[in-house]
Enzyme design. Structure first.
Site, PDB file in Angstrom:
ATOM      1  CG  HIS A 191      -2.275  -0.639   0.886  1.00  0.00           C
ATOM      2  ND1 HIS A 191      -3.142  -0.166  -0.067  1.00  0.00           N
ATOM      3  CD2 HIS A 191      -2.867  -1.749   1.416  1.00  0.00           C
ATOM      4  CE1 HIS A 191      -4.220  -0.934  -0.116  1.00  0.00           C
ATOM      5  NE2 HIS A 191      -4.065  -1.912   0.756  1.00  0.00           N
ATOM      6  CD  GLU A 216      -1.025  -4.732  -5.320  1.00  0.00           C
ATOM      7  OE1 GLU A 216      -1.935  -3.880  -5.359  1.00  0.00           O
ATOM      8  OE2 GLU A 216      -1.255  -5.964  -5.356  1.00  0.00           O
ATOM      9  CD  GLU A 242      -3.424   0.371  -5.533  1.00  0.00           C
ATOM     10  OE1 GLU A 242      -4.157   1.022  -4.780  1.00  0.00           O
ATOM     11  OE2 GLU A 242      -3.152  -0.827  -5.353  1.00  0.00           O
ATOM     12  CG  HIS A 292      -6.299  -1.463  -8.245  1.00  0.00           C
ATOM     13  ND1 HIS A 292      -7.151  -0.386  -8.101  1.00  0.00           N
ATOM     14  CD2 HIS A 292      -5.921  -1.816  -6.994  1.00  0.00           C
ATOM     15  CE1 HIS A 292      -7.286  -0.103  -6.822  1.00  0.00           C
ATOM     16  NE2 HIS A 292      -6.554  -0.958  -6.123  1.00  0.00           N
TER      17      HIS A 292
END
Length: 378
Positions: A191, A216, A242, A292
């Protein structure tokens, strides 16, 4: 055929807000799109109303023309809100085009290269291993999932030594591996909460011995050269995208050698027309695409059609959530979403009878506070 109206409906998917967009035509054919909520959710509505004035009277089947026009009439790059609005319009126009032709959208894209679309389940947290085992087994039994995405964080990132954060993540993944079927895949989403690339390398490589599907978005997206250095030092596949908006962003990322897997969001990048440009760039760089998609059933339907027609697909993100407004969502069977060749457009229905009531729910990420009182990334 001409565009005659654009309507917006503020709804929800579970506890997250979602804005639905309906575009109507003079021939009675209408189409639907789903907008991404970047935060100021209600800001999208006047933007969409403004964009409608630019495209009223245009043939909705001229999707490429409409998307180009909306981007170019913005004069300056439209950014997150503008592209989210364009994406919803783009999706609605593809839906109209498919319905008008009597074909699923993927047939308008050159036809399907696969018979079904593989998906993975977003868990997003790091449940204690017994709870994680029970949850993933339940999802496997219900939907056939064999791939899942977890968080690598087992503690407050800012409380204690970073090496301990990495060790606990590695120990956690080792235990998850030991209690899960050996063929199951686990990705880890960081994140973009790590500021220092060196720390991202340390965490990713701590997970490496247990073979993650991918690591990620560990760092922020703004400085592309850092991604090239990060990937060169990681021993695991690196995924991101994303938070990127334009095909040029993905070109810069991949030219820098900054990703193995790209994750554009069809509701963020300006819609399906833009998504396909990004996918072509990725394929030319030998990078696969894992869209995403922590969204609702309409966005999932759009991703099904994109994935059906794009050869370089990895997996599509899927978040099992029920809604009041989509009675027939695509549901995984044996870990795949089946195509619906007999249904034109996106292949899902929207129940307009429940859209009359505003079902908006406010949602915000919780901003972390570091021990010295400064803020961290979310």
């Amino acid at each position: 055929m001409k565009i005659t109206a654009l309507r917006t409906y503020m709804q929800r998917v579970a506890e997250r807000p979602r804005l639905l967009v309906k575009v109507e035509t003079d021939e009675g054919v209408s189409g639907w799109g789903e907008a991404y909520n970047h935060g100021p959710d209600h800001a999208l509505i006047p933007v969409l109303e403004y964009m409608f004035q630019q495209i009223e009277g245009v043939d909705p089947r001229r999707v490429e023309y409409v998307v180009r026009r909306l981007i170019q009439e913005a004069r300056f790059p439209p950014g997150a809100i503008g592209l989210a609005a364009i994406a919803a319009i783009d999706q609605a126009l593809w839906d109209i085009s498919g319905k008008a032709a009597g074909l699923p959208v993927y047939m308008l894209l050159g036809g399907h290269v696969r018979d079904r679309v593989p998906v993975y389940c977003g868990v997003y947290t790091a449940p204690d291993p017994p709870a994680c085992r029970d949850l993933t087994q339940e999802l496997n039994e219900r939907y056939g999932f064999t791939a899942f995405k977890l968080s690598p964080y087992r503690r407050d990132l800012y409380a204690g030594r970073w090496g301990n954060v990495c060790k606990e993540a590695a120990d956690y993944f080792a235990e998850i591996r030991s209690i899960s079927p050996p063929e199951w895949e686990f990705a880890f989403e960081a994140h973009a909460r790590i500021f220092e690339p060196r720390q991202a390398v340390q965490l990713g490589n701590a997970l490496a011995p247990y073979d993650p599907l991918w690591f990620e978005e560990p760092i922020r997206p703004e400085y592309i050269p850092a991604w090239g250095r990060l990937r060169a030092q990681l021993e695991v596949p690196l995924a991101t995208g994303e938070s990127l908006f334009l095909p040029q962003d993905f070109l810069a990322l991949l030219t820098a050698g900054g990703a193995d897997i790209v994750q554009p969001d069809v509701c963020v990048v300006g819609g399906l027309a833009q998504m396909r440009r990004i996918a072509a760039i990725a394929e030319a760089h030998y990078a696969s695409v894992a869209p995403h998609n922590p969204m609702g059933p309409l966005a999932t339907a759009v991703n099904v059609h994109f994935a059906a027609a794009h050869h370089g697909l990895k997996l599509v993100e899927y978040k099992p959530c029920e809604t009041t407004w989509c009675p027939d969502p695509y549901l995984p069977v044996d870990g795949y979403l089946e195509l619906r060749p007999d249904r034109p457009g996106w292949g899902v229905e929207i129940d307009e009878s429940v859209l009359g009531a505003d079902d908006y729910v406010r949602w915000e990420r919780v901003l972390p506070i570091r021990p010295d009182g400064s803020t961290g990334y979310v």
